[in-house]
Design a protein around this motif. Structure first.
Motif, PDB file in Angstrom:
ATOM      1  N   PRO A 267       0.740  -1.115   0.131  1.00  0.00           N
ATOM      2  CA  PRO A 267       0.108   0.136  -0.103  1.00  0.00           C
ATOM      3  C   PRO A 267       0.793   1.379  -0.162  1.00  0.00           C
ATOM      4  O   PRO A 267       1.942   1.340   0.603  1.00  0.00           O
ATOM      5  CB  PRO A 267      -0.790  -0.083   1.357  1.00  0.00           C
ATOM      6  CG  PRO A 267       0.117  -1.228   2.175  1.00  0.00           C
ATOM      7  CD  PRO A 267       0.985  -1.906   1.347  1.00  0.00           C
ATOM      8  N   ILE A 268       0.526   2.200  -0.835  1.00  0.00           N
ATOM      9  CA  ILE A 268       1.321   3.570  -0.815  1.00  0.00           C
ATOM     10  C   ILE A 268       0.146   4.700  -0.750  1.00  0.00           C
ATOM     11  O   ILE A 268      -1.077   4.449  -0.998  1.00  0.00           O
ATOM     12  CB  ILE A 268       1.856   3.618  -2.070  1.00  0.00           C
ATOM     13  CG1 ILE A 268       1.029   3.636  -3.333  1.00  0.00           C
ATOM     14  CG2 ILE A 268       3.085   2.605  -2.141  1.00  0.00           C
ATOM     15  CD1 ILE A 268       1.868   3.842  -4.786  1.00  0.00           C
ATOM     16  N   SER A 269       0.446   5.879  -0.570  1.00  0.00           N
ATOM     17  CA  SER A 269      -0.354   6.857  -0.554  1.00  0.00           C
ATOM     18  C   SER A 269      -0.271   7.607  -1.770  1.00  0.00           C
ATOM     19  O   SER A 269       0.567   7.400  -2.876  1.00  0.00           O
ATOM     20  CB  SER A 269       0.240   8.163   0.635  1.00  0.00           C
ATOM     21  OG  SER A 269       0.334   7.182   1.959  1.00  0.00           O
ATOM     22  N   PHE A 270      -1.355   8.323  -2.083  1.00  0.00           N
ATOM     23  CA  PHE A 270      -1.708   8.877  -3.340  1.00  0.00           C
ATOM     24  C   PHE A 270      -0.913  10.381  -3.475  1.00  0.00           C
ATOM     25  O   PHE A 270      -0.848  11.140  -2.564  1.00  0.00           O
ATOM     26  CB  PHE A 270      -3.105   9.023  -3.770  1.00  0.00           C
ATOM     27  CG  PHE A 270      -3.622   9.704  -4.880  1.00  0.00           C
ATOM     28  CD1 PHE A 270      -3.493   8.945  -5.854  1.00  0.00           C
ATOM     29  CD2 PHE A 270      -3.772  11.079  -4.609  1.00  0.00           C
ATOM     30  CE1 PHE A 270      -3.646   9.659  -7.256  1.00  0.00           C
ATOM     31  CE2 PHE A 270      -4.119  11.908  -6.144  1.00  0.00           C
ATOM     32  CZ  PHE A 270      -4.082  10.953  -7.268  1.00  0.00           C
ATOM     33  N   ALA A 271      -0.138  10.215  -4.484  1.00  0.00           N
ATOM     34  CA  ALA A 271       0.768  11.656  -4.861  1.00  0.00           C
ATOM     35  C   ALA A 271      -0.209  12.540  -5.687  1.00  0.00           C
ATOM     36  O   ALA A 271      -0.513  12.277  -6.830  1.00  0.00           O
ATOM     37  CB  ALA A 271       1.947  11.187  -5.548  1.00  0.00           C
ATOM     38  N   PRO A 272      -0.568  13.782  -5.094  1.00  0.00           N
ATOM     39  CA  PRO A 272      -1.328  14.573  -6.047  1.00  0.00           C
ATOM     40  C   PRO A 272      -0.748  14.935  -7.340  1.00  0.00           C
ATOM     41  O   PRO A 272       0.455  15.267  -7.314  1.00  0.00           O
ATOM     42  CB  PRO A 272      -1.396  15.853  -5.067  1.00  0.00           C
ATOM     43  CG  PRO A 272      -0.520  15.920  -4.180  1.00  0.00           C
ATOM     44  CD  PRO A 272       0.027  14.435  -3.958  1.00  0.00           C
ATOM     45  N   HIS A 440       7.629   7.003  -1.899  1.00  0.00           N
ATOM     46  CA  HIS A 440       7.584   7.972  -1.073  1.00  0.00           C
ATOM     47  C   HIS A 440       6.706   9.041  -1.121  1.00  0.00           C
ATOM     48  O   HIS A 440       7.048  10.551  -0.960  1.00  0.00           O
ATOM     49  CB  HIS A 440       9.157   8.742  -1.119  1.00  0.00           C
ATOM     50  CG  HIS A 440      10.220   7.604  -0.897  1.00  0.00           C
ATOM     51  ND1 HIS A 440      10.592   7.262   0.295  1.00  0.00           N
ATOM     52  CD2 HIS A 440      10.817   7.004  -1.656  1.00  0.00           C
ATOM     53  CE1 HIS A 440      11.472   6.589   0.457  1.00  0.00           C
ATOM     54  NE2 HIS A 440      11.697   6.226  -0.846  1.00  0.00           N
ATOM     55  N   THR A 441       5.842   8.783  -1.948  1.00  0.00           N
ATOM     56  CA  THR A 441       4.459   9.687  -2.195  1.00  0.00           C
ATOM     57  C   THR A 441       5.107  10.978  -3.130  1.00  0.00           C
ATOM     58  O   THR A 441       4.512  12.126  -2.758  1.00  0.00           O
ATOM     59  CB  THR A 441       3.972  10.141  -0.807  1.00  0.00           C
ATOM     60  OG1 THR A 441       3.841   9.139  -0.272  1.00  0.00           O
ATOM     61  CG2 THR A 441       2.385  10.766  -1.170  1.00  0.00           C
ATOM     62  N   ALA A 518      -4.962   4.319 -18.151  1.00  0.00           N
ATOM     63  CA  ALA A 518      -4.723   2.878 -18.184  1.00  0.00           C
ATOM     64  C   ALA A 518      -3.444   2.638 -17.433  1.00  0.00           C
ATOM     65  O   ALA A 518      -3.378   1.821 -16.536  1.00  0.00           O
ATOM     66  CB  ALA A 518      -4.626   2.349 -19.701  1.00  0.00           C
ATOM     67  N   THR A 519      -2.445   3.577 -17.798  1.00  0.00           N
ATOM     68  CA  THR A 519      -1.212   3.288 -17.201  1.00  0.00           C
ATOM     69  C   THR A 519      -0.853   4.224 -15.827  1.00  0.00           C
ATOM     70  O   THR A 519      -0.041   3.850 -15.176  1.00  0.00           O
ATOM     71  CB  THR A 519       0.015   3.588 -18.177  1.00  0.00           C
ATOM     72  OG1 THR A 519      -0.276   5.063 -18.551  1.00  0.00           O
ATOM     73  CG2 THR A 519      -0.337   2.843 -19.613  1.00  0.00           C
ATOM     74  N   GLY A 520      -1.696   5.278 -15.654  1.00  0.00           N
ATOM     75  CA  GLY A 520      -1.503   6.087 -14.516  1.00  0.00           C
ATOM     76  C   GLY A 520      -0.271   7.011 -14.889  1.00  0.00           C
ATOM     77  O   GLY A 520       0.156   7.923 -13.918  1.00  0.00           O
ATOM     78  N   ALA A 521       0.388   6.890 -15.862  1.00  0.00           N
ATOM     79  CA  ALA A 521       1.592   8.090 -16.228  1.00  0.00           C
ATOM     80  C   ALA A 521       1.007   9.633 -16.321  1.00  0.00           C
ATOM     81  O   ALA A 521      -0.334   9.738 -17.143  1.00  0.00           O
ATOM     82  CB  ALA A 521       1.966   7.668 -17.678  1.00  0.00           C
ATOM     83  N   ARG A 522       1.604  10.528 -15.878  1.00  0.00           N
ATOM     84  CA  ARG A 522       1.081  11.987 -16.014  1.00  0.00           C
ATOM     85  C   ARG A 522       1.882  12.512 -16.749  1.00  0.00           C
ATOM     86  O   ARG A 522       3.350  12.409 -16.755  1.00  0.00           O
ATOM     87  CB  ARG A 522       1.499  12.339 -14.440  1.00  0.00           C
ATOM     88  CG  ARG A 522       0.137  11.754 -13.531  1.00  0.00           C
ATOM     89  CD  ARG A 522       0.606  12.510 -11.991  1.00  0.00           C
ATOM     90  NE  ARG A 522      -0.547  11.751 -11.155  1.00  0.00           N
ATOM     91  CZ  ARG A 522      -0.586  11.874  -9.731  1.00  0.00           C
ATOM     92  NH1 ARG A 522       0.672  12.536  -9.183  1.00  0.00           N
ATOM     93  NH2 ARG A 522      -1.684  11.506  -9.220  1.00  0.00           N
ATOM     94  N   THR A 523       1.630  13.482 -17.509  1.00  0.00           N
ATOM     95  CA  THR A 523       2.259  14.309 -18.499  1.00  0.00           C
ATOM     96  C   THR A 523       1.716  15.678 -18.630  1.00  0.00           C
ATOM     97  O   THR A 523       0.477  15.715 -18.316  1.00  0.00           O
ATOM     98  CB  THR A 523       2.140  13.582 -19.879  1.00  0.00           C
ATOM     99  OG1 THR A 523       2.970  14.549 -20.753  1.00  0.00           O
ATOM    100  CG2 THR A 523       0.854  13.523 -20.458  1.00  0.00           C
TER     101      THR A 523
END
Length: 667
Positions: A267-272, A440-441, A518-523
């Protein structure tokens, strides 16, 4: 909260037969696992070869079964709904769960082929006039029809593949099956498609688990009696935390050992995606592998850098990789030449045995060299990613900005440098940074790469061109290493300036961040320009300055005037003669060109273990420099990296909180 999935490769050193209690040694266990993987490989290969045609790929690509329902996400269920099935060899008994695993592996292989098929169709539909150099309009037309996540290197490779087919057949390929043969199938068993009738996994502690799986007792089992349950005790590596949830593994045999590829989730925290104030930006440098910078976004919209470049210089490792790739190409050419020679002789020819031995020997050496390059690339990628994330943690950053590899298309000198660095698997480095930063969020966002090295980061208007030169004292010459701005007087390393522009684009345009579903990659596709200011920290006065302030004296008194009149002859320097040459060699501080005494005989054998040189130390505190230190975890002798240091406050922003998970060496 979210989940992070990773895979740990473990080794099973033995097993116990569940019914009889027989202890199975490692060699026999590897043989039985190889029998199971061989059965699954044959079934998978038959299904892939039978469906390797344009019609069946169209059926799979449409995503709808014969009954009109959408195909399931699980591969083995989609294959069975389409009615695609294979049967084992006559006289071989294979249970239904093994068939599931084979169908799952075949479906994954065919679905990956659909992605490559879309690339080929897009390139053929937008074929340029000059395949070696696309124009900007041709690149935009191609990216409009390409699938998401396709890099420029993949486009170049597919373009060369299609160009070779066009030169040979004088026509474009009609489908992927025209330019590629059916993919090879690995000898492994994907147990994720099975249930408790074939496999069961139970954790036995913080550092161990037990795998219960059915294995064949013979190479070609004829009935269910020739299958038996085996218990495999597995020791978990330290990378698997006690709170991780274990998933069903994949079994394979490598070098006589049973490898267990064990996926796990933590489990990891969500990075905004937005709201970042402190970030780190990295540039895929020409002078080094990674060049970064740390900056803060103030309340009035200014980007203030701490004025310290972060450099990961892997020149030595890159040179070694370049040499290994040259050797690999030479071996591949020799292998092709031996293949042509073998095609021209018969088995009865007396030259055939010698040619065959040379052909096999060169092939084995080529495979070893390829594995060596892959391992070095992987180690370098994770070392660079670990260093980059450590820098972000020490700076208290909540986001890391990278250049978008899909838009990275360099030309000129940088184009040749990027072609050389393409073998360093920049995609692996980016994925490793995403994986480590998620723990490390820390968010990882890509920004457009076009123009980052072209314009000045201090001017920030996107119109002040940088002048590239070899060095700061050679501004009138053409070069690529150094950047100079005639408008504001900026003079710094080219990659340093590019990293500042990358970070400014990310912090100022973070409201335009998009997350791939789908991948969660941010751009960030929108380019927002802004200037970057470098903060000047107040230094603590030295002891001499404090003494001068206390005694009210001048810190740097002017020396008294010297009497420069000629009152005596100039003393003559002693000349070197044959008598004092040996004494001069012993007392001179200059390093001799040759070793004056024989090299000492090595006390131990073999190479030095991985890690940094023990005599290397940190640079002095408060100074920017490269250091080789085991605490920085670069993992290579030939890598020099900026030390990971937690710096003080800078800029006019709010106080920066110290991260709670800061390692001990940064405190």
């Amino acid at each position: 909260m979210s989940k992070l999935t990773a895979t740990a490769t473990c080794t099973a050193h033995g097993a116990i037969v569940d019914n009889t209690g027989q202890v199975v040694p490692q060699s026999l266990l590897a043989q039985r696992v190889a029998w199971l993987a061989g059965l699954a490989r044959d079934l998978t290969a038959d299904l892939v070869v039978a469906r390797w045609n344009a019609v069946d790929l169209d059926v799979l690509a449409c995503g709808v079964g014969p009954d009109g329902r959408a195909l399931p996400a699980k591969g083995w269920m989609a294959v069975r709904r389409l009615g695609w099935g294979t049967t084992p060899a006559p006289g071989v008994h294979v249970c239904d769960r093994v068939m599931r695993c084979a169908h799952e592996q075949a479906a994954r292989s065919l679905r990956l082929a659909l992605h490559r098929r879309a690339q080929v169709e897009a390139i053929v539909a937008t074929w340029p006039q000059n395949p070696r150099a696309r124009t900007e309009a041709e690149w935009q037309a191609l990216r409009a029809v390409l699938p998401d996540g396709v890099t420029a290197a993949q486009v170049r490779n597919r373009t060369r593949q299609i160009a070779a087919y066009l030169d040979e057949h004088e026509a474009f390929p009609a489908d992927l099956t025209d330019v590629e043969q059916p993919p090879d199938v690995a000898a492994q068993i994907v147990l994720a498609a099975a249930d408790r009738q074939l496999v069961a996994l139970q954790r036995t502690g913080d550092h161990g688990t037990r795998l219960r799986v059915r294995l064949p007792l013979v190479e070609s089992p004829a009935s269910a009696k020739e299958w038996a349950w085996h218990l495999l005790p597995i020791t978990l590596p330290p990378t698997v935390p006690p709170e991780a949830a274990l998933c069903t593994p994949t079994l394979r045999v490598r070098k006589g050992r049973v490898r267990v590829d064990l996926p796990f989730q933590i489990p990891i925290s969500f990075a905004p995606a937005t709201g970042h104030r402190v970030g780190v930006g990295f540039d895929w440098g020409c002078n080094s592998l990674l060049t970064g910078v740390t900056a803060r976004l103030t309340g009035n919209g200014r980007v203030i850098s701490d004025g310290r470049p972060l450099i990961y210089d892997a020149t030595g490792v890159c040179a070694k990789l370049h040499r290994l790739r040259s050797e690999r190409e030479q071996l591949a050419a020799k292998h092709r030449h031996q293949e042509k020679l073998l095609a021209g002789v018969t088995v009865a020819d007396p030259r055939f045995p010698g040619l065959m031995r040379a052909y096999v020997s060169i092939g084995v050496e080529h495979e070893r060299l390829c594995a060596r390059i892959r391992n070095l690339n992987r180690a370098l990628a994770w070392s660079a990613a670990r260093w980059a994330v450590d820098q972000a943690i020490a700076a208290g950053a909540t986001v890391i900005y990278l250049e978008d590899l899909t838009t990275l298309e360099a030309r000129g000198r940088r184009g040749r440098a990027n072609a050389r660095l393409s073998g360093q698997v920049r995609g692996q480095i980016a994925e490793a940074i995403r994986h480590l930063a998620a723990k490390h969020t820390i968010a990882v966002v890509t920004v457009p790469a076009r123009g980052t090295s072209k314009y000045c980061p201090r001017c920030g208007d996107g119109t002040s061109l940088l002048q590239h030169c070899p060095a700061p004292d050679r501004l009138t010459e053409q070069g690529w290493r150094w950047a100079y701005c005639s408008a504001c007087g900026l003079s710094c390393d080219r990659d340093w300036a590019a990293a500042e522009r990358i970070l400014a684009r990310g912090l100022l345009g973070q409201n335009a961040t998009r997350t791939h579903r789908a991948t969660g990659a941010r751009t960030i596709a929108k380019v927002v320009e802004g200037n970057v200011a470098r903060a000047r920290r107040t230094r603590r006065p030295t002891r001499a300055a404090r003494r001068a302030r206390r005694t009210r004296t001048d810190l740097h008194p002017r020396p008294e005037a010297r009497d420069r009149s000629k009152m005596r002859p100039t003393p003559k320097r002693p000349t070197r003669t044959a008598n004092n040459s040996a004494e001069h060699a012993l007392t001179s501080s200059r390093v001799p060109d040759r070793r004056t005494v024989p090299a000492p005989f090595p006390l131990g054998s073999g190479q030095r273990p991985a890690g940094q040189a023990p005599q290397a130390t940190h640079p002095p505190a408060g100074r920017t420099g490269l250091a080789r230190d085991p605490h920085h975890r670069t993992g290579f002798h030939r890598v020099a990296a900026t030390p990971v240091l937690a710096l003080g406050e800078y800029g006019d922003g709010p106080p920066r909180p110290r991260p709670p998970d800061l390692p001990e060496i940064f405190r």
